[in-house]
Motif scaffolding. Structure first.
Motif, PDB file in Angstrom:
ATOM      1  N   ARG A 121      57.181  68.465  28.306  1.00 26.86           N
ATOM      2  CA  ARG A 121      56.766  69.857  28.069  1.00 26.86           C
ATOM      3  C   ARG A 121      55.698  70.290  29.077  1.00 26.86           C
ATOM      4  NH1 ARG A 121      54.327  71.707  22.390  1.00 26.86           N
ATOM      5  NH2 ARG A 121      53.961  73.865  22.905  1.00 26.86           N
ATOM      6  N   VAL A 122      54.758  69.389  29.356  1.00 27.03           N
ATOM      7  CA  VAL A 122      53.742  69.697  30.367  1.00 27.03           C
ATOM      8  C   VAL A 122      54.427  69.873  31.728  1.00 27.03           C
ATOM      9  CG1 VAL A 122      51.671  68.881  31.555  1.00 27.03           C
ATOM     10  CG2 VAL A 122      51.907  68.503  29.097  1.00 27.03           C
ATOM     11  N   LEU A 123      55.387  69.014  32.034  1.00 31.76           N
ATOM     12  CA  LEU A 123      56.117  69.104  33.295  1.00 31.76           C
ATOM     13  C   LEU A 123      56.842  70.450  33.404  1.00 31.76           C
ATOM     14  CD1 LEU A 123      57.129  67.742  35.910  1.00 31.76           C
ATOM     15  CD2 LEU A 123      59.039  66.867  34.558  1.00 31.76           C
ATOM     16  N   GLN A 124      57.435  70.907  32.314  1.00 36.02           N
ATOM     17  CA  GLN A 124      58.161  72.180  32.312  1.00 36.02           C
ATOM     18  C   GLN A 124      57.251  73.362  32.624  1.00 36.02           C
ATOM     19  OE1 GLN A 124      59.881  72.195  28.416  1.00 36.02           O
ATOM     20  NE2 GLN A 124      61.701  71.075  29.055  1.00 36.02           N
ATOM     21  N   HIS A 125      55.973  73.184  32.404  1.00 37.19           N
ATOM     22  CA  HIS A 125      54.998  74.239  32.671  1.00 37.19           C
ATOM     23  C   HIS A 125      54.280  74.006  33.995  1.00 37.19           C
ATOM     24  CE1 HIS A 125      55.270  76.443  28.843  1.00 37.19           C
ATOM     25  NE2 HIS A 125      55.637  75.267  28.374  1.00 37.19           N
ATOM     26  N   GLY A 126      54.964  73.341  34.911  1.00 39.18           N
ATOM     27  CA  GLY A 126      54.404  73.130  36.240  1.00 39.18           C
ATOM     28  C   GLY A 126      53.363  72.036  36.299  1.00 39.18           C
ATOM     29  N   GLY A 127      53.343  71.149  35.340  1.00 34.96           N
ATOM     30  CA  GLY A 127      52.383  70.051  35.320  1.00 34.96           C
ATOM     31  C   GLY A 127      51.081  70.393  34.631  1.00 34.96           C
ATOM     32  N   VAL A 128      50.951  71.638  34.142  1.00 38.87           N
ATOM     33  CA  VAL A 128      49.735  72.070  33.451  1.00 38.87           C
ATOM     34  C   VAL A 128      50.143  72.874  32.219  1.00 38.87           C
ATOM     35  CG1 VAL A 128      47.631  73.447  33.597  1.00 38.87           C
ATOM     36  CG2 VAL A 128      48.431  72.195  35.605  1.00 38.87           C
ATOM     37  N   LEU A 129      49.625  72.492  31.074  1.00 39.85           N
ATOM     38  CA  LEU A 129      49.919  73.199  29.830  1.00 39.85           C
ATOM     39  C   LEU A 129      48.599  73.593  29.173  1.00 39.85           C
ATOM     40  CD1 LEU A 129      52.075  74.080  27.739  1.00 39.85           C
ATOM     41  CD2 LEU A 129      51.835  71.826  26.703  1.00 39.85           C
ATOM     42  N   SER A 130      48.463  74.854  28.850  1.00 38.46           N
ATOM     43  CA  SER A 130      47.249  75.352  28.200  1.00 38.46           C
ATOM     44  C   SER A 130      47.489  75.546  26.715  1.00 38.46           C
ATOM     45  CB  SER A 130      46.815  76.682  28.821  1.00 38.46           C
ATOM     46  OG  SER A 130      46.477  76.488  30.173  1.00 38.46           O
ATOM     47  N   ALA A 131      46.413  75.484  25.921  1.00 43.66           N
ATOM     48  CA  ALA A 131      46.496  75.655  24.473  1.00 43.66           C
ATOM     49  C   ALA A 131      47.048  77.045  24.163  1.00 43.66           C
ATOM     50  CB  ALA A 131      45.115  75.468  23.852  1.00 43.66           C
ATOM     51  N   PRO A 132      47.697  77.259  23.038  1.00 46.38           N
ATOM     52  CA  PRO A 132      47.887  76.311  21.940  1.00 46.38           C
ATOM     53  C   PRO A 132      49.055  75.364  22.209  1.00 46.38           C
ATOM     54  CG  PRO A 132      48.877  78.392  21.357  1.00 46.38           C
ATOM     55  CD  PRO A 132      48.246  78.587  22.718  1.00 46.38           C
ATOM     56  N   PHE A 133      48.948  74.162  21.670  1.00 43.75           N
ATOM     57  CA  PHE A 133      49.964  73.140  21.895  1.00 43.75           C
ATOM     58  C   PHE A 133      50.945  73.039  20.739  1.00 43.75           C
ATOM     59  CE2 PHE A 133      45.949  71.646  23.808  1.00 43.75           C
ATOM     60  CZ  PHE A 133      46.284  71.890  25.119  1.00 43.75           C
ATOM     61  N   GLY A 134      50.632  73.606  19.618  1.00 45.27           N
ATOM     62  CA  GLY A 134      51.508  73.573  18.453  1.00 45.27           C
ATOM     63  C   GLY A 134      51.305  74.830  17.653  1.00 45.27           C
ATOM     64  N   HIS A 135      52.147  75.037  16.684  1.00 45.78           N
ATOM     65  CA  HIS A 135      52.012  76.235  15.865  1.00 45.78           C
ATOM     66  C   HIS A 135      51.225  75.907  14.603  1.00 45.78           C
ATOM     67  CE1 HIS A 135      55.210  74.645  13.281  1.00 45.78           C
ATOM     68  NE2 HIS A 135      55.753  74.255  14.410  1.00 45.78           N
TER      69      HIS A 135
END
Length: 78
Positions: free
Chosen positions: A15-29
């Motif tokens: 999932r982090v990879l799908q976002h270009g290697g960077v994922l910002s919060a929120p991580f869950g619902h």
């Protein structure tokens, strides 16, 4: 992918990879069926293994996840 990673840990790295290697919060619902508590455990484990770099807010909650070189390698991307 690393054989020692759980499916949820592999999914989080992907999932982090799908976002270009960077994922910002929120991580869950939020709500009754929130995945956030389990995801926080995975984030901590992946950080401890050196697969993620975690930027935390002042209270210590994860705010931004970045794949490390080892994280990319664990996904077979070197």
């Amino acid at each position: 992918m690393h054989d020692d990673l759980t499916t949820s840990q592999q999914d989080l790295l992907a999932r982090v990879l799908q976002h270009g290697g960077v994922l910002s919060a929120p991580f869950g619902h939020v709500g009754e069926d929130s995945q956030l508590p389990g995801m926080l455990k995975d984030i901590d484990r992946l950080e401890a293994q050196g697969l993620l770099r975690v930027l935390r807010e002042a209270r210590g909650a994860p705010e931004r996840l970045e794949l490390t070189e080892a994280g990319y390698a664990s996904l077979g991307m070197t």
